[in-house]
Design an enzyme around this catalytic site. Structure first.
Site, PDB file in Angstrom:
ATOM      1  N   LYS A   1       3.060  -3.122  12.651  1.00 61.75           N
ATOM      2  CA  LYS A   1       2.511  -2.786  11.333  1.00 61.75           C
ATOM      3  C   LYS A   1       3.123  -1.470  10.872  1.00 61.75           C
ATOM      4  O   LYS A   1       3.072  -0.472  11.584  1.00 61.75           O
ATOM      5  CB  LYS A   1       0.988  -2.636  11.397  1.00 61.75           C
ATOM      6  CG  LYS A   1       0.216  -3.922  11.274  1.00 61.75           C
ATOM      7  CD  LYS A   1      -1.261  -3.601  11.101  1.00 61.75           C
ATOM      8  CE  LYS A   1      -2.092  -4.842  10.931  1.00 61.75           C
ATOM      9  NZ  LYS A   1      -3.522  -4.508  10.740  1.00 61.75           N
TER      10      LYS A   1
ATOM     11  N   ARG B   1      -5.930 -11.239  14.984  1.00 63.34           N
ATOM     12  CA  ARG B   1      -5.484  -9.848  14.920  1.00 63.34           C
ATOM     13  C   ARG B   1      -6.339  -9.014  13.973  1.00 63.34           C
ATOM     14  O   ARG B   1      -6.442  -7.798  14.130  1.00 63.34           O
ATOM     15  CB  ARG B   1      -4.008  -9.764  14.520  1.00 63.34           C
ATOM     16  CG  ARG B   1      -3.479  -8.337  14.594  1.00 63.34           C
ATOM     17  CD  ARG B   1      -1.973  -8.231  14.442  1.00 63.34           C
ATOM     18  NE  ARG B   1      -1.562  -6.843  14.479  1.00 63.34           N
ATOM     19  CZ  ARG B   1      -0.308  -6.417  14.412  1.00 63.34           C
ATOM     20  NH1 ARG B   1       0.674  -7.284  14.306  1.00 63.34           N
ATOM     21  NH2 ARG B   1      -0.031  -5.131  14.450  1.00 63.34           N
TER      22      ARG B   1
ATOM     23  N   GLU C   1      -1.421 -11.258  11.453  1.00 58.57           N
ATOM     24  CA  GLU C   1      -2.842 -11.088  11.131  1.00 58.57           C
ATOM     25  C   GLU C   1      -3.390 -12.214  10.258  1.00 58.57           C
ATOM     26  O   GLU C   1      -4.034 -11.992   9.235  1.00 58.57           O
ATOM     27  CB  GLU C   1      -3.072  -9.729  10.443  1.00 58.57           C
ATOM     28  CG  GLU C   1      -4.507  -9.234  10.559  1.00 58.57           C
ATOM     29  CD  GLU C   1      -4.677  -7.795  10.102  1.00 58.57           C
ATOM     30  OE1 GLU C   1      -5.355  -7.584   9.103  1.00 58.57           O
ATOM     31  OE2 GLU C   1      -4.127  -6.899  10.755  1.00 58.57           O
TER      32      GLU C   1
ATOM     33  N   LYS D   1      -3.964  -5.175  23.252  1.00 54.03           N
ATOM     34  CA  LYS D   1      -3.386  -5.329  21.921  1.00 54.03           C
ATOM     35  C   LYS D   1      -2.133  -6.193  21.953  1.00 54.03           C
ATOM     36  O   LYS D   1      -1.906  -7.000  21.040  1.00 54.03           O
ATOM     37  CB  LYS D   1      -3.067  -3.968  21.301  1.00 54.03           C
ATOM     38  CG  LYS D   1      -2.543  -4.114  19.874  1.00 54.03           C
ATOM     39  CD  LYS D   1      -2.461  -2.832  19.099  1.00 54.03           C
ATOM     40  CE  LYS D   1      -2.040  -3.114  17.656  1.00 54.03           C
ATOM     41  NZ  LYS D   1      -1.928  -1.888  16.838  1.00 54.03           N
TER      42      LYS D   1
ATOM     43  N   HIS E   1     -11.250   3.632   6.537  1.00 54.27           N
ATOM     44  CA  HIS E   1     -10.218   3.882   5.536  1.00 54.27           C
ATOM     45  C   HIS E   1     -10.833   4.393   4.239  1.00 54.27           C
ATOM     46  O   HIS E   1     -10.256   5.255   3.561  1.00 54.27           O
ATOM     47  CB  HIS E   1      -9.418   2.610   5.259  1.00 54.27           C
ATOM     48  CG  HIS E   1      -8.443   2.269   6.338  1.00 54.27           C
ATOM     49  ND1 HIS E   1      -7.709   1.099   6.333  1.00 54.27           N
ATOM     50  CD2 HIS E   1      -8.062   2.933   7.453  1.00 54.27           C
ATOM     51  CE1 HIS E   1      -6.925   1.061   7.404  1.00 54.27           C
ATOM     52  NE2 HIS E   1      -7.132   2.165   8.101  1.00 54.27           N
TER      53      HIS E   1
ATOM     54  N   HIS F   1     -12.374  -0.195  10.520  1.00 55.85           N
ATOM     55  CA  HIS F   1     -11.309   0.316   9.661  1.00 55.85           C
ATOM     56  C   HIS F   1     -11.645   0.266   8.172  1.00 55.85           C
ATOM     57  O   HIS F   1     -11.223   1.142   7.419  1.00 55.85           O
ATOM     58  CB  HIS F   1     -10.004  -0.451   9.920  1.00 55.85           C
ATOM     59  CG  HIS F   1      -9.269   0.025  11.127  1.00 55.85           C
ATOM     60  ND1 HIS F   1      -9.831   0.060  12.377  1.00 55.85           N
ATOM     61  CD2 HIS F   1      -8.016   0.523  11.282  1.00 55.85           C
ATOM     62  CE1 HIS F   1      -8.951   0.537  13.244  1.00 55.85           C
ATOM     63  NE2 HIS F   1      -7.849   0.828  12.608  1.00 55.85           N
TER      64      HIS F   1
ATOM     65  N   HIS G   1      -7.535   9.889  11.236  1.00 51.69           N
ATOM     66  CA  HIS G   1      -7.694   8.437  11.256  1.00 51.69           C
ATOM     67  C   HIS G   1      -8.649   7.996  12.361  1.00 51.69           C
ATOM     68  O   HIS G   1      -9.560   7.186  12.121  1.00 51.69           O
ATOM     69  CB  HIS G   1      -6.333   7.759  11.435  1.00 51.69           C
ATOM     70  CG  HIS G   1      -6.436   6.276  11.617  1.00 51.69           C
ATOM     71  ND1 HIS G   1      -6.892   5.429  10.631  1.00 51.69           N
ATOM     72  CD2 HIS G   1      -6.161   5.492  12.684  1.00 51.69           C
ATOM     73  CE1 HIS G   1      -6.899   4.183  11.084  1.00 51.69           C
ATOM     74  NE2 HIS G   1      -6.455   4.199  12.314  1.00 51.69           N
TER      75      HIS G   1
ATOM     76  N   ARG H   1      17.315  -4.416   4.155  1.00 50.41           N
ATOM     77  CA  ARG H   1      16.339  -5.486   4.431  1.00 50.41           C
ATOM     78  C   ARG H   1      15.937  -5.571   5.902  1.00 50.41           C
ATOM     79  O   ARG H   1      15.482  -6.625   6.362  1.00 50.41           O
ATOM     80  CB  ARG H   1      16.848  -6.838   3.930  1.00 50.41           C
ATOM     81  CG  ARG H   1      17.086  -6.867   2.430  1.00 50.41           C
ATOM     82  CD  ARG H   1      17.392  -8.280   1.942  1.00 50.41           C
ATOM     83  NE  ARG H   1      17.554  -8.285   0.493  1.00 50.41           N
ATOM     84  CZ  ARG H   1      18.719  -8.116  -0.137  1.00 50.41           C
ATOM     85  NH1 ARG H   1      19.823  -7.930   0.587  1.00 50.41           N
ATOM     86  NH2 ARG H   1      18.786  -8.141  -1.438  1.00 50.41           N
TER      87      ARG H   1
ATOM     88  N   GLU I   1      -9.581   4.848  19.221  1.00 51.46           N
ATOM     89  CA  GLU I   1      -8.872   3.570  19.231  1.00 51.46           C
ATOM     90  C   GLU I   1      -8.969   2.879  20.593  1.00 51.46           C
ATOM     91  O   GLU I   1      -8.924   1.655  20.679  1.00 51.46           O
ATOM     92  CB  GLU I   1      -7.408   3.776  18.835  1.00 51.46           C
ATOM     93  CG  GLU I   1      -7.191   4.079  17.358  1.00 51.46           C
ATOM     94  CD  GLU I   1      -7.387   2.861  16.455  1.00 51.46           C
ATOM     95  OE1 GLU I   1      -7.643   1.755  16.975  1.00 51.46           O
ATOM     96  OE2 GLU I   1      -7.296   3.024  15.232  1.00 51.46           O
TER      97      GLU I   1
ATOM     98  N   ASN J   1      -9.260  -4.496  13.388  1.00 48.30           N
ATOM     99  CA  ASN J   1      -9.662  -3.605  12.308  1.00 48.30           C
ATOM    100  C   ASN J   1     -11.150  -3.247  12.358  1.00 48.30           C
ATOM    101  O   ASN J   1     -11.691  -2.751  11.361  1.00 48.30           O
ATOM    102  CB  ASN J   1      -9.331  -4.236  10.953  1.00 48.30           C
ATOM    103  CG  ASN J   1      -7.838  -4.328  10.717  1.00 48.30           C
ATOM    104  OD1 ASN J   1      -7.146  -3.321  10.658  1.00 48.30           O
ATOM    105  ND2 ASN J   1      -7.332  -5.548  10.598  1.00 48.30           N
TER     106      ASN J   1
END
Length: 366
Positions: A145, A243, A239, A229, A254, A250, A267, A123, A187, A247
């Site tokens: 993330k 935040r 997020e 960032k 994506h 993205h 990416h 965990r 980025e 994206n």
């Protein structure tokens, strides 16, 4: 890349705050990061390209620990649940206890999978990011993330799990292939396009030096993007609001990555194409001026990044993939658009007809 003092940027999350060190020779600076390992066990997750180059630099820092390595094949297609299972099995063979540490030595794929594996083992155990690509240094290694791809979409399984530290050794960029390096620049541009027009202007002025990998310019670009960032993550770790702005590009990107089976574009290339599409959609919706789109496109092209949708992709296919994006809510598209450079915003309930028209126009013009 050398002769620059390491920079230390803090991601401020209270008791879970951590440093991002950026500089030359940091992998071999064992005194800097060894003290962060709290237990007796460590698993280094890397890939078959990076490990032969850089694993020897950190091995001496693991002396006295019970450690092993788990290597992925190189590429986005290997960021899978199957490999998370193999990483967890490696932790099991190691006998890793709750004070063990996973070390992610590689690019974004390695960092995302290693962090997710660390989040799953008992965990949640410690992990340290040691990014070796520009894209990972400026984006994916910072902010916690983690995740893996599914056949239906990118990063749909994951967890927020912050690292103990980020060790960004810019010496590793010397071995980075040109295409991978340029993908990382996307980025950097993204951060400026979202919320820092002055940084965007700086990138325009220094585009040639960045493309040529001038050491001082690259170091400053990384530090400025990470500082930006880190501030966003500190204000909105999971997020819930601001935040999500990170994206920009993205959702489009994506979809393009998924349509290309994670092999057609990198990416960062998907983000570059996606940013241009987001700017074109913003323009179509009357939010921004054509001059802003043109300025973004010029910078991306000057840095050697693609801006056109790859051949063979259909507008309806891409729109269907965009509907699976994690930012959507109540069955409606929720996109990051802008009102010009440095003024991105979250827009809910975006008209799908406008998105489809944007995709159709972009593909027709490619």
């Amino acid at each position: 890349m050398s002769n620059f003092s390491p920079q230390n940027i803090t991601v401020a999350l209270g008791q879970r705050s951590y440093p991002v060190w950026i500089g030359a020779g940091l992998l071999a600076d064992h005194a800097r990061w060894r003290a962060l390992l709290r237990g007796r066990h460590a698993l280094v997750i890397s890939n078959t390209t990076v490990a032969p180059l850089y694993l020897p630099r950190i091995e001496a820092g693991l002396d006295g620990l019970h450690w092993s390595s788990f290597l992925l094949e190189d590429g986005e297609a290997h960021k899978s649940f199957a490999n998370v299972g193999r990483a967890l099995e490696a932790l099991g063979r190691l006998g890793a206890t709750r004070d063990a540490c996973v070390i992610a030595l590689g690019g974004g794929v390695v960092g995302d999978l290693a962090g997710f594996s660390a989040a799953c083992w008992m965990r949640g155990i410690d992990f340290i990011q040691m990014p070796t690509t520009l894209l990972a240094m400026v984006d994916s290694s910072v902010g916690g993330k983690t995740g893996v791809n599914l056949p239906v979409g990118k990063n749909l399984a994951g967890a927020f799990h912050q690292p103990r530290a980020v060790i960004a050794d810019i010496d590793t960029l010397a071995s980075l292939p040109e295409r991978e390096y340029r993908a990382g620049l996307a980025e950097v541009v993204k951060g400026a396009a979202i919320g820092d027009e002055a940084f965007f202007a700086w990138l325009e002025q220094h585009a040639d030096a960045l493309a040529a990998r001038d050491s001082g310019t690259v170091l400053e670009a990384i530090a400025r993007k990470v500082q930006y960032k880190a501030g966003v993550v500190a204000r909105d770790e999971t997020e819930q609001g601001e935040r999500a702005l990170l994206n920009l590009g993205h959702t489009f990107g994506h979809a393009i990555e998924t349509a290309g089976h994670y092999t057609a574009v990198l990416h960062g290339e998907g983000v570059a194409i996606g940013m241009r599409l987001a700017a074109q959609l913003s323009e179509r919706l009357g939010m921004s001026a054509p001059a802003d789109t043109a300025r973004l496109q010029r910078l991306l092209e000057k840095l050697g990044l693609p801006v056109a949708v790859p051949p063979g992709m259909e507008p309806a296919q891409l729109l269907a993939l965009m509907r699976l994006d994690k930012k959507n809510s109540a069955g409606q598209l929720r996109l990051i658009l802008w009102r010009g450079i440095g003024r991105a915003e979250i827009v809910a309930g975006v008209d799908e007809a406008a998105v489809l028209a944007t995709l159709e126009a972009a593909i027709a013009a490619a």
